[in-house]
Design an enzyme around this catalytic site. Structure first.
Site, PDB file in Angstrom:
ATOM      1  N   GLU A  46       0.842  -1.210   0.000  1.00 12.21           N
ATOM      2  CA  GLU A  46       0.000   0.000   0.000  1.00 12.21           C
ATOM      3  C   GLU A  46       0.877   1.261   0.000  1.00 12.21           C
ATOM      4  O   GLU A  46       0.599   2.225  -0.724  1.00 12.21           O
ATOM      5  CB  GLU A  46      -0.921   0.016   1.219  1.00 12.21           C
ATOM      6  CG  GLU A  46      -1.848   1.217   1.179  1.00 12.21           C
ATOM      7  CD  GLU A  46      -2.590   1.450   2.488  1.00 12.21           C
ATOM      8  OE1 GLU A  46      -3.062   0.480   3.096  1.00 12.21           O
ATOM      9  OE2 GLU A  46      -2.691   2.619   2.887  1.00 12.21           O
ATOM     10  N   CYS A  67      -8.015   3.984   8.081  1.00 14.27           N
ATOM     11  CA  CYS A  67      -9.411   3.685   7.718  1.00 14.27           C
ATOM     12  C   CYS A  67     -10.272   3.376   8.942  1.00 14.27           C
ATOM     13  O   CYS A  67      -9.758   2.966   9.990  1.00 14.27           O
ATOM     14  CB  CYS A  67      -9.463   2.547   6.707  1.00 14.27           C
ATOM     15  SG  CYS A  67      -9.185   0.922   7.410  1.00 14.27           S
ATOM     16  N   ASN A  96      -1.989  -4.926  10.052  1.00 15.29           N
ATOM     17  CA  ASN A  96      -2.991  -4.533  11.051  1.00 15.29           C
ATOM     18  C   ASN A  96      -3.105  -5.571  12.162  1.00 15.29           C
ATOM     19  O   ASN A  96      -3.447  -5.240  13.286  1.00 15.29           O
ATOM     20  CB  ASN A  96      -4.326  -4.207  10.373  1.00 15.29           C
ATOM     21  CG  ASN A  96      -5.034  -5.443   9.898  1.00 15.29           C
ATOM     22  OD1 ASN A  96      -5.745  -6.071  10.649  1.00 15.29           O
ATOM     23  ND2 ASN A  96      -4.822  -5.824   8.648  1.00 15.29           N
TER      24      ASN A  96
HETATM   25  S1  SF4 Z   1      -8.082  -2.352   6.068  1.00 17.84           S
HETATM   26 FE1  SF4 Z   1      -9.817  -2.962   4.804  1.00 17.84          FE
HETATM   27  S2  SF4 Z   1     -11.236  -1.227   4.857  1.00 17.84           S
HETATM   28 FE2  SF4 Z   1      -9.269  -0.496   5.605  1.00 17.84          FE
HETATM   29  S3  SF4 Z   1      -8.302   0.339   3.763  1.00 17.84           S
HETATM   30 FE3  SF4 Z   1      -7.580  -1.767   3.963  1.00 17.84          FE
HETATM   31  S4  SF4 Z   1      -8.988  -2.967   2.729  1.00 17.84           S
HETATM   32 FE4  SF4 Z   1      -9.961  -0.966   3.080  1.00 17.84          FE
END
Ligand code: SF4
Length: 294
Positions: free
Chosen positions: A123, A188, A218
């Site tokens: 990302e 997000c 995450n």
């Molecule tokens: S964690 Fe999930 S909702 Fe958040 S930006 Fe990434 S893909 Fe989108």
């Protein structure tokens, strides 16, 4: 033993939609995904089982169709892909697109862009791929290594913990008080929801189990957040990783999961914890007391 599920946990809509899109296109013909669709081994092996290929670089794609993951990519990479004659399917999450627009706006307005995130994460590579000059920082040492710029535009990888992001933003502000600094919060909502629900759960738990891939950013962030409130935190990829000794004398077991963890994987982990509990309860009292460390 009470199992306390975090109020928000597991797969987010962005990853869910990306998997659905991959399955839809795989039905229509051979498909290659650029990078890991999700950082979860269970999902990746399911995709591999239906012959969806994965390539880390567009130069290695051997199918006519290429899919960009929920993490998104840069316009430069998209242009390179189209120049090779490939059909591009974009599964970029709408919230990653928000982050792309934020970065583009900062650059357009003359700010030197600083991304708070992991330098090599797909990302972050996408967010910075159209910029000629930028910095990526993750901790205090990275901030100390930054050079001064009259205008600093800060945004974050969508899956960073918001407390950590605020800390880094504050540090940048204090390090460069003369600079005109603008921060756009691009973490997000699903990440924020999972983080705050994890804090609430971890405060009440004796042991916390975090379910998610080892390479999932995450999930790692959830582990470190929970570790601030609970001394016994374990990360597992599947139910097979659960160890009975982790639950010694535990009354409340907290459960959370990263945004790429499917519901059935979480359910199997919960079922395994209940199985362990049943085994402890079935033991003769004296043996159970030893097992529970009483
Ligand atoms: S964690 Fe999930 S909702 Fe958040 S930006 Fe990434 S893909 Fe989108």
């Amino acid at each position: 033993m009470h199992i306390l599920r975090a109020a928000h946990l597991g797969m987010c809509f962005g990853v869910r939609d990306a998997i659905a899109l991959a399955l839809e296109h795989a039905d229509a013909g051979p498909l290659t995904i650029l990078g890991d669709l999700v950082h979860n081994p269970t999902v990746l092996s399911a995709l591999e089982a239906i012959s969806i290929a994965v390539a880390q670089d567009v130069a290695h794609v051997k199918t006519p169709t290429l899919m960009v993951t929920a993490h998104g990519t840069s316009e430069r990479t998209l242009a390179r892909t189209r120049a090779l004659g490939l059909t591009v399917v974009e599964a970029t999450c709408p919230l990653v697109r928000v982050a792309h627009r934020a970065v583009a706006a900062l650059a357009h307005d003359g700010y030197h862009v600083v991304i708070i995130g992991q330098r090599d994460h797909v990302e972050v590579r996408g967010l910075t791929g159209d910029l000629d000059r930028f910095d990526v920082v993750l901790d205090d040492a990275d901030v100390l290594a930054l050079e001064e710029h009259p205008r600093l535009g800060v945004a974050a990888q969508t899956t960073q913990a918001i407390e950590k992001v605020r800390h880094v933003v504050d540090l940048i502000r204090r390090r460069f008080p003369q600079s005109d600094m603008r921060f756009l919060d691009t973490v997000c909502k699903p990440t924020k929801d999972r983080q705050s629900a994890a804090v609430k759960m971890a405060r009440q738990a004796d042991v916390v189990i975090v379910v998610g891939g080892r390479s999932s950013n995450n999930t790692r962030e959830l582990v470190s957040t929970c570790a601030r409130y609970c001394a016994r935190v374990h990360q597992v990829q599947t139910d097979a990783d659960i160890r009975a000794e982790w639950f010694n004398a535990a009354k409340v077991v907290g459960l959370t999961a990263g945004t790429s963890t499917p519901d059935d994987v979480i359910d199997r982990v919960e079922a395994r914890i209940r199985q362990v509990e049943a085994q402890i309860e079935a033991m003769p009292r004296s043996v159970a007391a030893v097992a529970e460390g009483l």
